[in-house]
Write a protein that holds these residues in place. Structure first.
Motif, PDB file in Angstrom:
ATOM      1  N   LEU A  27     -21.985  -3.322 -15.060  1.00 29.73           N
ATOM      2  CA  LEU A  27     -21.360  -3.403 -16.375  1.00 29.73           C
ATOM      3  C   LEU A  27     -22.207  -2.627 -17.359  1.00 29.73           C
ATOM      4  CD1 LEU A  27     -20.118  -7.062 -17.074  1.00 29.73           C
ATOM      5  CD2 LEU A  27     -18.751  -5.005 -16.709  1.00 29.73           C
ATOM      6  N   ARG A  28     -21.607  -1.638 -17.991  1.00 30.44           N
ATOM      7  CA  ARG A  28     -22.356  -0.860 -18.981  1.00 30.44           C
ATOM      8  C   ARG A  28     -21.502  -0.642 -20.217  1.00 30.44           C
ATOM      9  NH1 ARG A  28     -23.571   4.754 -15.968  1.00 30.44           N
ATOM     10  NH2 ARG A  28     -25.235   3.360 -15.333  1.00 30.44           N
ATOM     11  N   GLY A  29     -22.060   0.032 -21.182  1.00 32.95           N
ATOM     12  CA  GLY A  29     -21.350   0.252 -22.430  1.00 32.95           C
ATOM     13  C   GLY A  29     -22.308   0.154 -23.600  1.00 32.95           C
ATOM     14  N   ASN A  30     -21.823   0.485 -24.776  1.00 30.02           N
ATOM     15  CA  ASN A  30     -22.653   0.463 -25.975  1.00 30.02           C
ATOM     16  C   ASN A  30     -22.995  -0.963 -26.390  1.00 30.02           C
ATOM     17  OD1 ASN A  30     -22.551   3.293 -26.166  1.00 30.02           O
ATOM     18  ND2 ASN A  30     -20.612   3.211 -27.271  1.00 30.02           N
ATOM     19  N   SER A  31     -23.898  -1.078 -27.343  1.00 33.17           N
ATOM     20  CA  SER A  31     -24.246  -2.381 -27.889  1.00 33.17           C
ATOM     21  C   SER A  31     -23.028  -2.991 -28.580  1.00 33.17           C
ATOM     22  CB  SER A  31     -25.397  -2.236 -28.895  1.00 33.17           C
ATOM     23  OG  SER A  31     -26.546  -1.700 -28.267  1.00 33.17           O
ATOM     24  N   TYR A 106     -23.216 -11.757  -4.394  1.00 28.19           N
ATOM     25  CA  TYR A 106     -22.698 -10.616  -5.137  1.00 28.19           C
ATOM     26  C   TYR A 106     -23.501 -10.529  -6.436  1.00 28.19           C
ATOM     27  CZ  TYR A 106     -18.418  -9.870  -2.339  1.00 28.19           C
ATOM     28  OH  TYR A 106     -17.526  -9.571  -1.337  1.00 28.19           O
ATOM     29  N   TYR A 107     -23.680  -9.296  -6.946  1.00 27.74           N
ATOM     30  CA  TYR A 107     -24.505  -9.091  -8.140  1.00 27.74           C
ATOM     31  C   TYR A 107     -23.716  -8.367  -9.223  1.00 27.74           C
ATOM     32  CZ  TYR A 107     -28.296 -10.537  -5.130  1.00 27.74           C
ATOM     33  OH  TYR A 107     -29.088 -11.272  -4.280  1.00 27.74           O
ATOM     34  N   VAL A 108     -23.800  -8.887 -10.440  1.00 29.51           N
ATOM     35  CA  VAL A 108     -23.260  -8.221 -11.616  1.00 29.51           C
ATOM     36  C   VAL A 108     -24.459  -7.771 -12.438  1.00 29.51           C
ATOM     37  CG1 VAL A 108     -21.847  -8.420 -13.690  1.00 29.51           C
ATOM     38  CG2 VAL A 108     -21.185  -9.646 -11.606  1.00 29.51           C
ATOM     39  N   LEU A 109     -24.679  -6.477 -12.495  1.00 27.96           N
ATOM     40  CA  LEU A 109     -25.853  -5.907 -13.158  1.00 27.96           C
ATOM     41  C   LEU A 109     -25.428  -5.304 -14.486  1.00 27.96           C
ATOM     42  CD1 LEU A 109     -27.483  -4.204 -10.046  1.00 27.96           C
ATOM     43  CD2 LEU A 109     -27.688  -6.575 -10.832  1.00 27.96           C
ATOM     44  N   ILE A 110     -25.912  -5.889 -15.561  1.00 24.60           N
ATOM     45  CA  ILE A 110     -25.560  -5.444 -16.906  1.00 24.60           C
ATOM     46  C   ILE A 110     -26.628  -4.469 -17.362  1.00 24.60           C
ATOM     47  CG2 ILE A 110     -25.105  -6.191 -19.274  1.00 24.60           C
ATOM     48  CD1 ILE A 110     -24.395  -8.966 -18.081  1.00 24.60           C
ATOM     49  N   ILE A 122     -19.079   4.295  -7.205  1.00 23.14           N
ATOM     50  CA  ILE A 122     -18.608   4.832  -8.484  1.00 23.14           C
ATOM     51  C   ILE A 122     -17.407   4.039  -8.993  1.00 23.14           C
ATOM     52  CG2 ILE A 122     -19.374   7.151  -7.844  1.00 23.14           C
ATOM     53  CD1 ILE A 122     -16.361   7.855  -7.558  1.00 23.14           C
ATOM     54  N   HIS A 123     -16.720   3.348  -8.085  1.00 28.63           N
ATOM     55  CA  HIS A 123     -15.527   2.581  -8.454  1.00 28.63           C
ATOM     56  C   HIS A 123     -15.870   1.193  -8.990  1.00 28.63           C
ATOM     57  CE1 HIS A 123     -13.297   5.774  -6.599  1.00 28.63           C
ATOM     58  NE2 HIS A 123     -13.850   5.549  -5.431  1.00 28.63           N
ATOM     59  N   GLU A 124     -17.133   0.819  -8.928  1.00 25.74           N
ATOM     60  CA  GLU A 124     -17.554  -0.496  -9.421  1.00 25.74           C
ATOM     61  C   GLU A 124     -18.474  -0.365 -10.634  1.00 25.74           C
ATOM     62  OE1 GLU A 124     -15.986  -3.029  -8.289  1.00 25.74           O
ATOM     63  OE2 GLU A 124     -15.018  -1.806  -6.747  1.00 25.74           O
ATOM     64  N   ILE A 125     -18.274   0.667 -11.429  1.00 24.12           N
ATOM     65  CA  ILE A 125     -18.985   0.845 -12.689  1.00 24.12           C
ATOM     66  C   ILE A 125     -17.974   0.639 -13.811  1.00 24.12           C
ATOM     67  CG2 ILE A 125     -20.419   2.376 -14.100  1.00 24.12           C
ATOM     68  CD1 ILE A 125     -21.093   3.916 -11.543  1.00 24.12           C
ATOM     69  N   TYR A 126     -18.209  -0.379 -14.627  1.00 25.09           N
ATOM     70  CA  TYR A 126     -17.221  -0.787 -15.620  1.00 25.09           C
ATOM     71  C   TYR A 126     -17.824  -0.863 -17.019  1.00 25.09           C
ATOM     72  CZ  TYR A 126     -14.635  -2.443 -11.495  1.00 25.09           C
ATOM     73  OH  TYR A 126     -13.984  -2.536 -10.283  1.00 25.09           O
ATOM     74  N   GLU A 127     -16.939  -0.870 -17.990  1.00 26.17           N
ATOM     75  CA  GLU A 127     -17.255  -1.291 -19.339  1.00 26.17           C
ATOM     76  C   GLU A 127     -16.270  -2.387 -19.700  1.00 26.17           C
ATOM     77  OE1 GLU A 127     -16.838   2.167 -21.735  1.00 26.17           O
ATOM     78  OE2 GLU A 127     -14.738   2.488 -21.210  1.00 26.17           O
ATOM     79  N   LYS A 140     -11.839  -7.744 -20.700  1.00 21.94           N
ATOM     80  CA  LYS A 140     -11.586  -7.432 -19.298  1.00 21.94           C
ATOM     81  C   LYS A 140     -12.394  -6.193 -18.911  1.00 21.94           C
ATOM     82  CE  LYS A 140      -6.851  -9.250 -19.093  1.00 21.94           C
ATOM     83  NZ  LYS A 140      -5.437  -8.933 -18.755  1.00 21.94           N
ATOM     84  N   GLN A 141     -12.726  -6.120 -17.648  1.00 21.96           N
ATOM     85  CA  GLN A 141     -13.453  -4.953 -17.171  1.00 21.96           C
ATOM     86  C   GLN A 141     -12.513  -3.753 -17.091  1.00 21.96           C
ATOM     87  OE1 GLN A 141     -13.333  -7.279 -13.338  1.00 21.96           O
ATOM     88  NE2 GLN A 141     -14.251  -5.395 -12.599  1.00 21.96           N
ATOM     89  N   GLN A 142     -13.061  -2.591 -17.367  1.00 24.94           N
ATOM     90  CA  GLN A 142     -12.298  -1.347 -17.294  1.00 24.94           C
ATOM     91  C   GLN A 142     -13.141  -0.301 -16.590  1.00 24.94           C
ATOM     92  OE1 GLN A 142      -9.816   0.182 -20.695  1.00 24.94           O
ATOM     93  NE2 GLN A 142     -11.425   1.720 -20.792  1.00 24.94           N
ATOM     94  N   ARG A 143     -12.595   0.235 -15.531  1.00 21.12           N
ATOM     95  CA  ARG A 143     -13.335   1.204 -14.722  1.00 21.12           C
ATOM     96  C   ARG A 143     -13.655   2.451 -15.544  1.00 21.12           C
ATOM     97  NH1 ARG A 143     -10.676   1.639  -9.175  1.00 21.12           N
ATOM     98  NH2 ARG A 143     -11.889  -0.242  -8.799  1.00 21.12           N
ATOM     99  N   ILE A 144     -14.896   2.888 -15.500  1.00 28.32           N
ATOM    100  CA  ILE A 144     -15.309   4.061 -16.275  1.00 28.32           C
ATOM    101  C   ILE A 144     -14.850   5.350 -15.603  1.00 28.32           C
ATOM    102  CG2 ILE A 144     -17.303   5.400 -17.055  1.00 28.32           C
ATOM    103  CD1 ILE A 144     -18.736   2.795 -17.636  1.00 28.32           C
TER     104      ILE A 144
END
Length: 324
Positions: A27-31, A106-110, A122-127, A140-144
């Motif tokens: 999970l990534r994205g801006n602050s 399973y791991y969710v890495l923020i 690459i398909h499991e990188i979300y914002e 909701k998660q959205q694939r980058i």
């Protein structure tokens, strides 16, 4: 751990919905996009349970991993969904990668870092995509990286493969028969180094194993979007491409490829790429041909006949890019 999990986290102000299919989700994205709030909600629920005012709905326990004793704590965690926040100093270390390699969690890495020690897809990188309805926020998660930059109107002139072994041998065989040039980058960390400004209008196809290319995807896409003449093709792996063609005529393979998460045990396969390699080896042995192996070029000879090469290309997005 194996399977696909739907996760709902409800706080006083925010509803989160996540779907997890693999052992590593990024999970990534801006602050201020809700990532840290999500992490704190899981931590608060873990500490206080229902008294926290938070509700977590999932078939597996949800826990956080943090602090200097993370390694000891992780040894006690099994069959769980583990959240790690980007503030954790260990998240990009070899020690962390080694610790989760044979884990059944399973791991969710923020994190906004590119974690080069981990083979994530690459398909499991979300914002997080957030909608506000009244006083509540719905995340909701959205694939980058939604899809390959494939155009039906472009034919490539050159090929670069991440793989220097059987994948390269396959594409090089195709290139020779079609008067093209095929080169390999000799590993995923070298792919971006091959993307340079060109003096001609030739289009170069870059082929990588999407199942484990996550840490390189950000840099690669920045370059491809800024330098014309490159197209990125990201099948799960070369072995997945061969399996997907169904040349071996094994119906159970296509069933597996429809829902791989129901067959791939995270404690046995750090990446889906590893699983598809083993599955192809098993299927070739059953078919009494040379068992497939990444290091054995003889094992792909049956796939490089004119008939089979055409079938492999036409069963994937390569049909838009390569002539048959």
């Amino acid at each position: 751990m194996i399977g696909k999990y739907e996760l709902e986290i409800t706080t006083r102000r925010v509803d989160y919905k996540l779907t997890l299919e693999r052992n590593i989700t990024i999970l990534r994205g801006n602050s201020a996009t809700g990532k840290s709030t999500l992490y704190r909600a899981v931590k608060q629920y873990e500490d206080d349970g229902r008294a926290s005012g938070i509700r977590i709905t999932c078939d597996k326990p949800c826990v956080v991993l943090e602090g200097k004793n993370w390694e000891n704590d992780l040894r006690e965690i099994n069959q769980s969904i583990v959240f790690v926040d980007e503030g954790a100093k260990f998240i990009n270390t070899e020690e962390f990668a080694s610790a989760i390699k044979n884990s059944d969690n399973y791991y969710v890495l923020i994190t906004r870092q590119d974690l080069c020690n981990l083979p994530y897809s690459i398909h499991e990188i979300y914002e997080l995509n957030t909608d506000k309805i009244g006083n509540r926020m719905f995340c909701k998660q959205q694939r980058i990286y939604k899809s390959d930059n494939i155009s039906e109107n472009v034919m490539v002139s050159n090929i670069i493969t991440e793989d220097s072994k059987t994948g390269y041998e396959f594409y090089n065989e195709y290139a020779i028969s079609h008067n093209m040039i095929c080169e390999h980058a000799d590993g995923k960390t070298n792919v971006s180094k091959r993307i340079i400004n060109k003096s001609n209008s030739d289009v170069t196809l870059i082929v990588v194993d999407g199942a484990a290319y996550g840490s390189e995807m950000n840099n690669t896409m920045i370059l491809i979007n800024s330098i014309p003449g490159y197209i990125l093709f990201t099948p799960e792996s070369f072995e997945w491409l061969l399996l997907n063609s169904n040349i071996l005529n094994k119906p159970y393979i296509l069933d597996i490829l429809k829902e791989p998460y129901n067959y791939i045990e995270s404690s046995e396969f750090f990446s889906w790429e590893n699983y598809f390699t083993e599955l192809l080896n098993k299927a070739t042995r059953e078919s009494e041909v040379v068992p497939y192996s990444k290091g054995n070029n003889k094992s792909i000879r049956m796939f490089t006949t004119e008939k089979n090469m055409k079938k492999i290309i036409e069963s994937s997005d390569l049909r838009y890019l390569l002539k048959t």
